[in-house]
Design a protein around this motif. Sequence first.
Motif, PDB file in Angstrom:
ATOM      1  N   GLU A  60      43.974 -32.955  55.268  1.00  0.00           N
ATOM      2  CA  GLU A  60      45.144 -33.640  54.718  1.00  0.00           C
ATOM      3  C   GLU A  60      44.888 -34.068  53.274  1.00  0.00           C
ATOM      4  O   GLU A  60      45.754 -33.944  52.415  1.00  0.00           O
ATOM      5  CB  GLU A  60      45.492 -34.859  55.577  1.00  0.00           C
ATOM      6  N   GLU A  61      43.682 -34.574  53.008  1.00  0.00           N
ATOM      7  CA  GLU A  61      43.323 -34.986  51.656  1.00  0.00           C
ATOM      8  C   GLU A  61      43.327 -33.799  50.704  1.00  0.00           C
ATOM      9  O   GLU A  61      43.739 -33.924  49.551  1.00  0.00           O
ATOM     10  CB  GLU A  61      41.943 -35.642  51.651  1.00  0.00           C
ATOM     11  N   PHE A  62      42.894 -32.628  51.201  1.00  0.00           N
ATOM     12  CA  PHE A  62      42.813 -31.446  50.352  1.00  0.00           C
ATOM     13  C   PHE A  62      44.187 -30.834  50.095  1.00  0.00           C
ATOM     14  O   PHE A  62      44.523 -30.484  48.961  1.00  0.00           O
ATOM     15  CB  PHE A  62      41.894 -30.403  51.002  1.00  0.00           C
ATOM     16  N   PHE A  63      44.973 -30.678  51.144  1.00  0.00           N
ATOM     17  CA  PHE A  63      46.237 -29.957  51.018  1.00  0.00           C
ATOM     18  C   PHE A  63      47.392 -30.821  50.495  1.00  0.00           C
ATOM     19  O   PHE A  63      48.361 -30.286  49.967  1.00  0.00           O
ATOM     20  CB  PHE A  63      46.642 -29.342  52.364  1.00  0.00           C
ATOM     21  N   SER A  64      47.298 -32.126  50.627  1.00  0.00           N
ATOM     22  CA  SER A  64      48.395 -33.002  50.194  1.00  0.00           C
ATOM     23  C   SER A  64      48.733 -32.843  48.709  1.00  0.00           C
ATOM     24  O   SER A  64      49.903 -32.660  48.356  1.00  0.00           O
ATOM     25  CB  SER A  64      48.062 -34.464  50.511  1.00  0.00           C
ATOM     26  N   PRO A  65      47.738 -32.899  47.783  1.00  0.00           N
ATOM     27  CA  PRO A  65      48.077 -32.708  46.358  1.00  0.00           C
ATOM     28  C   PRO A  65      48.632 -31.324  46.061  1.00  0.00           C
ATOM     29  O   PRO A  65      49.490 -31.167  45.185  1.00  0.00           O
ATOM     30  CB  PRO A  65      46.743 -32.940  45.638  1.00  0.00           C
ATOM     31  N   ILE A  66      48.138 -30.304  46.799  1.00  0.00           N
ATOM     32  CA  ILE A  66      48.623 -28.942  46.582  1.00  0.00           C
ATOM     33  C   ILE A  66      50.094 -28.844  46.958  1.00  0.00           C
ATOM     34  O   ILE A  66      50.927 -28.322  46.200  1.00  0.00           O
ATOM     35  CB  ILE A  66      47.796 -27.932  47.405  1.00  0.00           C
ATOM     36  N   PRO A 125      48.086 -41.309  46.427  1.00  0.00           N
ATOM     37  CA  PRO A 125      47.826 -40.218  47.373  1.00  0.00           C
ATOM     38  C   PRO A 125      48.962 -40.049  48.383  1.00  0.00           C
ATOM     39  O   PRO A 125      49.450 -41.023  48.954  1.00  0.00           O
ATOM     40  CB  PRO A 125      46.530 -40.667  48.073  1.00  0.00           C
ATOM     41  N   GLY A 126      49.382 -38.810  48.555  1.00  0.00           N
ATOM     42  CA  GLY A 126      50.448 -38.514  49.496  1.00  0.00           C
ATOM     43  C   GLY A 126      51.831 -38.787  48.976  1.00  0.00           C
ATOM     44  O   GLY A 126      52.828 -38.496  49.654  1.00  0.00           O
ATOM     45  N   LYS A 127      51.933 -39.329  47.765  1.00  0.00           N
ATOM     46  CA  LYS A 127      53.244 -39.688  47.215  1.00  0.00           C
ATOM     47  C   LYS A 127      53.449 -39.120  45.820  1.00  0.00           C
ATOM     48  O   LYS A 127      54.463 -38.465  45.549  1.00  0.00           O
ATOM     49  CB  LYS A 127      53.405 -41.200  47.205  1.00  0.00           C
ATOM     50  N   THR A 128      52.523 -39.372  44.916  1.00  0.00           N
ATOM     51  CA  THR A 128      52.653 -38.873  43.541  1.00  0.00           C
ATOM     52  C   THR A 128      51.381 -38.187  43.039  1.00  0.00           C
ATOM     53  O   THR A 128      51.318 -37.802  41.881  1.00  0.00           O
ATOM     54  CB  THR A 128      53.012 -40.012  42.562  1.00  0.00           C
ATOM     55  N   GLN A 129      50.382 -38.065  43.894  1.00  0.00           N
ATOM     56  CA  GLN A 129      49.119 -37.441  43.461  1.00  0.00           C
ATOM     57  C   GLN A 129      49.244 -35.925  43.462  1.00  0.00           C
ATOM     58  O   GLN A 129      49.243 -35.286  44.500  1.00  0.00           O
ATOM     59  CB  GLN A 129      47.961 -37.863  44.364  1.00  0.00           C
ATOM     60  N   THR A 130      49.348 -35.362  42.280  1.00  0.00           N
ATOM     61  CA  THR A 130      49.443 -33.913  42.129  1.00  0.00           C
ATOM     62  C   THR A 130      48.052 -33.324  41.916  1.00  0.00           C
ATOM     63  O   THR A 130      47.064 -34.056  41.811  1.00  0.00           O
ATOM     64  CB  THR A 130      50.353 -33.555  40.948  1.00  0.00           C
ATOM     65  N   GLU A 186      32.654 -30.845  44.443  1.00  0.00           N
ATOM     66  CA  GLU A 186      33.065 -29.730  45.303  1.00  0.00           C
ATOM     67  C   GLU A 186      34.575 -29.736  45.518  1.00  0.00           C
ATOM     68  O   GLU A 186      35.231 -28.691  45.474  1.00  0.00           O
ATOM     69  CB  GLU A 186      32.336 -29.802  46.647  1.00  0.00           C
ATOM     70  N   LEU A 187      35.120 -30.922  45.749  1.00  0.00           N
ATOM     71  CA  LEU A 187      36.560 -31.053  45.936  1.00  0.00           C
ATOM     72  C   LEU A 187      37.296 -30.730  44.642  1.00  0.00           C
ATOM     73  O   LEU A 187      38.338 -30.063  44.649  1.00  0.00           O
ATOM     74  CB  LEU A 187      36.903 -32.469  46.410  1.00  0.00           C
ATOM     75  N   ALA A 188      36.755 -31.194  43.523  1.00  0.00           N
ATOM     76  CA  ALA A 188      37.366 -30.907  42.220  1.00  0.00           C
ATOM     77  C   ALA A 188      37.379 -29.405  41.948  1.00  0.00           C
ATOM     78  O   ALA A 188      38.376 -28.858  41.455  1.00  0.00           O
ATOM     79  CB  ALA A 188      36.599 -31.635  41.114  1.00  0.00           C
ATOM     80  N   TRP A 189      36.278 -28.734  42.286  1.00  0.00           N
ATOM     81  CA  TRP A 189      36.211 -27.281  42.095  1.00  0.00           C
ATOM     82  C   TRP A 189      37.222 -26.555  42.976  1.00  0.00           C
ATOM     83  O   TRP A 189      37.871 -25.591  42.548  1.00  0.00           O
ATOM     84  CB  TRP A 189      34.800 -26.773  42.413  1.00  0.00           C
ATOM     85  N   ALA A 190      37.362 -26.998  44.217  1.00  0.00           N
ATOM     86  CA  ALA A 190      38.295 -26.355  45.148  1.00  0.00           C
ATOM     87  C   ALA A 190      39.727 -26.473  44.632  1.00  0.00           C
ATOM     88  O   ALA A 190      40.491 -25.489  44.641  1.00  0.00           O
ATOM     89  CB  ALA A 190      38.168 -26.991  46.536  1.00  0.00           C
ATOM     90  N   ILE A 227      40.182 -24.254  41.469  1.00  0.00           N
ATOM     91  CA  ILE A 227      40.365 -22.838  41.818  1.00  0.00           C
ATOM     92  C   ILE A 227      41.792 -22.581  42.280  1.00  0.00           C
ATOM     93  O   ILE A 227      42.415 -21.573  41.907  1.00  0.00           O
ATOM     94  CB  ILE A 227      39.356 -22.417  42.900  1.00  0.00           C
ATOM     95  N   CYS A 228      42.347 -23.511  43.065  1.00  0.00           N
ATOM     96  CA  CYS A 228      43.722 -23.360  43.555  1.00  0.00           C
ATOM     97  C   CYS A 228      44.723 -23.315  42.410  1.00  0.00           C
ATOM     98  O   CYS A 228      45.587 -22.429  42.361  1.00  0.00           O
ATOM     99  CB  CYS A 228      44.074 -24.520  44.495  1.00  0.00           C
TER     100      CYS A 228
END
Length: 221
Positions: free
Chosen positions: A6-12, A176-181, A196-200, A203-204
């Motif tokens: 959820e943390e990873f896909f929410s900003p995407i 997070p979950g509201k305006t975090q792009t 690692e999260l920043a790199w992922a 890449i996206c």
Amino acid sequence: MSMLNEEFFSPIWLSIQIAVVSGILATLFGTVIGLWMARTSFKGKMIVETLLMMPLVLPPTVVGFLLLIIFGKHSVIGSAIEWLFHQPVIFTWWAAVIASTVVACPLMYQSAKAGFSTIDADIEDAAKVDGAHSIQVFTLITIPLAMPSLLSGAVLSFARALGEFGATFMFAGNIPGKTQTLPTAIYVAIDSGRMELAWAWTICIVILSFFMLLAVRSRTP
């Protein structure tokens, strides 16, 4: 694991949502203004056009600051929005949309104006002589002839909205979950040492931006 997903896909997902809505709004406004500026001549036109292009050259933080002033609770617009919706627009999902639309609109405007300016007026006049009314001329001749430029502008607007950071960070915040792009999420991840999260996320957004620009290049000679 589900919390990490959820943390990873929410900003995407938020970035794509905001970029799509902002891209649509920028396309609509940019097309209308581009058509108007391509077909009219008036005193002070250069000044108006310069103002329309300002978001491209102003630092994003300045754009965000100006949006805070324009839509703040002490402004007429901000007060009207708060009265209508019972909450301010600042630090909301719509604030991110507004910020992204403002910075993306000049790209759409520039493309639309260029597309409409290259259309030979004799072609439209010939259609009118043959009995077509203004709406038919616009939808069946003007828009199709300008379509390559309009599509390029729309894709560039989406890509610009997807990568917007400074104005969004100031005007919409980083909730997070509201305006975090994606751009703000990458910034926070780097700041907190979560490389690692920043790199992922990086890449996206690189992959998304690459395919957006590839789509534009495929439509240009």
